[in-house]
Design an enzyme around this catalytic site. Sequence first.
Site, short mmCIF file in Angstrom:
data_model
loop_
_atom_site.label_atom_id
_atom_site.label_comp_id
_atom_site.label_asym_id
_atom_site.label_seq_id
_atom_site.Cartn_x
_atom_site.Cartn_y
_atom_site.Cartn_z
N CYS A 149 0.83 -1.21 0.00
CA CYS A 149 0.00 0.00 0.00
C CYS A 149 0.86 1.26 0.00
O CYS A 149 0.67 2.15 -0.82
CB CYS A 149 -0.92 -0.03 1.21
SG CYS A 149 -1.81 1.51 1.44
N CYS A 178 -1.30 1.73 -3.21
CA CYS A 178 -2.34 2.76 -3.04
C CYS A 178 -1.79 4.18 -2.95
O CYS A 178 -2.29 5.08 -3.63
CB CYS A 178 -3.14 2.49 -1.77
SG CYS A 178 -3.45 0.77 -1.42
N LYS A 181 0.27 5.46 -6.01
CA LYS A 181 -0.71 5.48 -7.12
C LYS A 181 -1.60 6.72 -7.05
O LYS A 181 -1.80 7.43 -8.03
CB LYS A 181 -1.53 4.18 -7.07
CG LYS A 181 -2.58 3.98 -8.12
CD LYS A 181 -3.91 4.59 -7.82
CE LYS A 181 -4.54 4.27 -6.50
NZ LYS A 181 -5.07 2.91 -6.35
N TYR A 228 -8.50 -3.38 -11.45
CA TYR A 228 -8.20 -2.10 -10.79
C TYR A 228 -6.91 -1.46 -11.34
O TYR A 228 -6.90 -0.30 -11.72
CB TYR A 228 -7.92 -2.35 -9.30
CG TYR A 228 -9.09 -2.55 -8.40
CD1 TYR A 228 -9.62 -1.49 -7.68
CD2 TYR A 228 -9.63 -3.81 -8.20
CE1 TYR A 228 -10.66 -1.69 -6.78
CE2 TYR A 228 -10.68 -4.00 -7.31
CZ TYR A 228 -11.18 -2.95 -6.60
OH TYR A 228 -12.20 -3.14 -5.71
N GLU A 256 -6.63 1.91 -13.59
CA GLU A 256 -6.10 3.11 -12.94
C GLU A 256 -4.84 3.62 -13.67
O GLU A 256 -4.70 4.82 -13.92
CB GLU A 256 -5.77 2.81 -11.48
CG GLU A 256 -7.03 2.57 -10.66
CD GLU A 256 -6.77 2.28 -9.18
OE1 GLU A 256 -7.72 2.40 -8.39
OE2 GLU A 256 -5.64 1.92 -8.80
N HIS A 271 -27.47 20.80 -1.28
CA HIS A 271 -27.57 21.43 -2.60
C HIS A 271 -26.59 22.60 -2.72
O HIS A 271 -26.43 23.34 -1.75
CB HIS A 271 -29.00 21.93 -2.79
CG HIS A 271 -29.25 22.49 -4.14
ND1 HIS A 271 -29.27 21.69 -5.27
CD2 HIS A 271 -29.46 23.77 -4.55
CE1 HIS A 271 -29.50 22.48 -6.32
NE2 HIS A 271 -29.62 23.73 -5.91
N GLU A 278 -26.41 14.85 -4.13
CA GLU A 278 -27.83 15.01 -3.79
C GLU A 278 -28.72 14.10 -4.64
O GLU A 278 -29.84 13.75 -4.24
CB GLU A 278 -28.28 16.47 -3.90
CG GLU A 278 -28.30 17.04 -5.29
CD GLU A 278 -28.67 18.54 -5.28
OE1 GLU A 278 -29.78 18.86 -4.82
OE2 GLU A 278 -27.87 19.36 -5.75
P1 NDP Z 1 -7.60 -7.64 -10.60
O1 NDP Z 1 -7.93 -8.97 -10.05
O2 NDP Z 1 -8.44 -6.47 -10.27
O3 NDP Z 1 -7.55 -7.74 -12.18
C1 NDP Z 1 -6.74 -8.67 -12.84
C2 NDP Z 1 -7.05 -8.55 -14.32
O4 NDP Z 1 -6.15 -9.36 -15.08
C3 NDP Z 1 -8.46 -9.03 -14.64
O5 NDP Z 1 -8.99 -8.16 -15.60
C4 NDP Z 1 -8.22 -10.42 -15.22
O6 NDP Z 1 -9.18 -10.76 -16.15
C5 NDP Z 1 -6.89 -10.22 -15.91
N1 NDP Z 1 -6.10 -11.43 -16.04
C6 NDP Z 1 -5.70 -12.27 -15.07
N2 NDP Z 1 -4.93 -13.25 -15.59
C7 NDP Z 1 -4.82 -13.02 -16.90
C8 NDP Z 1 -4.17 -13.69 -17.97
N3 NDP Z 1 -3.46 -14.77 -17.76
N4 NDP Z 1 -4.28 -13.16 -19.21
C9 NDP Z 1 -5.01 -12.05 -19.42
N5 NDP Z 1 -5.66 -11.38 -18.45
C10 NDP Z 1 -5.57 -11.86 -17.20
O7 NDP Z 1 -6.06 -7.43 -10.23
P2 NDP Z 1 -5.12 -6.15 -10.29
O8 NDP Z 1 -3.78 -6.68 -10.64
O9 NDP Z 1 -5.70 -5.06 -11.12
O10 NDP Z 1 -5.13 -5.68 -8.77
C11 NDP Z 1 -4.78 -6.59 -7.73
C12 NDP Z 1 -5.62 -6.36 -6.51
O11 NDP Z 1 -5.16 -5.21 -5.87
C13 NDP Z 1 -7.09 -6.12 -6.80
O12 NDP Z 1 -7.83 -7.30 -6.75
C14 NDP Z 1 -7.52 -5.14 -5.74
O13 NDP Z 1 -8.11 -5.86 -4.70
C15 NDP Z 1 -6.23 -4.49 -5.30
N6 NDP Z 1 -6.21 -3.09 -5.76
C16 NDP Z 1 -7.12 -2.23 -5.25
C17 NDP Z 1 -7.14 -0.92 -5.66
C18 NDP Z 1 -8.14 0.02 -5.10
O14 NDP Z 1 -8.75 -0.30 -4.08
N7 NDP Z 1 -8.39 1.15 -5.75
C19 NDP Z 1 -6.18 -0.40 -6.63
C20 NDP Z 1 -5.29 -1.40 -7.12
C21 NDP Z 1 -5.31 -2.70 -6.69
P3 NDP Z 1 -10.65 -11.33 -15.74
O15 NDP Z 1 -11.43 -10.14 -15.30
O16 NDP Z 1 -11.15 -11.90 -17.02
O17 NDP Z 1 -10.41 -12.34 -14.68
#
Ligand code: NDP
Length: 463
Positions: free
Chosen positions: A43, A48, A51, A180, A184, A439, A444
């Site tokens: 984080c 976080c 970022k 995510y 982002e 408002h 709202e």
């Molecule tokens: P996510 O799980 O959000 O997304 C992973 C993405 O990668 C999905 O779109 C998934 O597709 C895709 N994917 C996974 N494996 C493959 C593959 N082999 N080939 C192609 N695509 C693939 O993970 P992130 O890495 O974005 O983030 C990790 C975690 O960190 C999140 O789950 C979140 O909890 C946390 N995080 C939170 C944030 C916040 O609160 N703002 C900000 C950043 C991270 P599919 O959808 O089809 O499974």
Amino acid sequence: MAAYDYDLFVIGGGSGGVRSGRLAASMGKKVAIAEEYRFGGTCVIRGCVPKKLFVYASQFHEHFEDAAGFGWTVGESRFDWKTLIANKDREITRLEGLYRKGLENAKAEIIESRAEIEGPHSVRILSTGKVVTAERILIAVGGSANHHPALPGHEHCITSNEAFHLETLPRSILIAGGGYIAVEFANIFHGLGVETTLIYRGKEILSRFDHDLRRGLHEAMEAKGIRILCEDLIEEVSLEADGRRRVRTKAHGELQVDTVMLALGRDPNTKGLGLEKAGVKTDGKGSIIVDQYSRTNVPSIFALGDVTDRIQLTPVAIHEAMCFIDTEYRGKPTSPDLDLIATAVFSQPEIGTVGLSEEAAAKAYPEIEVYRAQFRPMKATLSGRAEKMIMKLIVDAASRKVVGAHILGHDAGEMAQLLGITLKAGCTKDDFDRTMAVHPTAAEELVTMYSPSYRVVKGERIG
Ligand code: NDP
């Protein structure tokens, strides 16, 4: 003589580990906490916090453009990547110092080394080779970016880790993933002037979110100039003589970009941790299996945060840490409440959400009411920016409870935090209706959507 060297040995100095170690030490327990890199964890060090600082940096060019409609003439503007990196690094170092100070003040022993499990009560400190014992061991080592070793040319790609330390800002970037991090960072790089393409294997980005937000964000990102390639995959990445990357995709031919970033989820950091020596069970992905009290199958070993792969969010790890302390040291068995977690995606526009998506609610309840508003926020009237805000409430028709709230637009994350309280408290749509509006605000709208836009009865949309 005490039976063990420590009451608690924490492995991992991230959000969950530091909170557990600090609280236990402040209760007079003899605590050691080992961290192999920097205190603060994902984080603070590479997630976080940096970022969000990047998000702020990337928003300025739109602020400069918007200023004209309000009568301002903004002079020539220029962005300097190195300044941003240096300032961000300074802030991260400051925060890391606070984490250390908290531990020191509580009299926890800080061990700057990797530590590995040697047995149910023993840990090896790698920098010295010394084996120490503890009544309880807490594993809070988090996760790390999936480098996708099966992808030919993955060694030519970066992950979010490197994105925070690039020497220069690339002119073009291809980001793989639709979660995510991918979303982002696509907005961050685009906002900083980088030609940005997102490639995602599914039909629509952000697979676990409400469909209106997914579609609305997709359209807004494309309108800004971010190219989004759905239902596509990277098949190979190769390094060109000029240092650029040539990318072969499954459905969109070849692309040439300066940088390829993989944002394909995160894996638990359990490799080489010695779990097998103590017999700690993991799942197929390597995540540590725990019960509702963060207990592993070995009675003296506990795990919390991303390494357990429950929900990978900082506040969840911190909450799990506080429950661990209540359970183990305060005699109040407490299991983390993981229901109705509000969350934000710091895309541009932002997403703020809590509870069930329309699709999930339609499966969970025989009849739901959907209240939906799409409007141009007030600021956009003078700035002339073509942006729309979306707000959506999902209501269980039988109980009148609001079971989902979803926002796309400015400050959606801030609103989600407050909506989280209302949903947690079990507020009904009638509670929303009798709440006076503030408002003029965008929020709202949440208390002035009096009639449902449509209903979904037994999975079928009506109206
Ligand atoms: P996510 O799980 O959000 O997304 C992973 C993405 O990668 C999905 O779109 C998934 O597709 C895709 N994917 C996974 N494996 C493959 C593959 N082999 N080939 C192609 N695509 C693939 O993970 P992130 O890495 O974005 O983030 C990790 C975690 O960190 C999140 O789950 C979140 O909890 C946390 N995080 C939170 C944030 C916040 O609160 N703002 C900000 C950043 C991270 P599919 O959808 O089809 O499974």
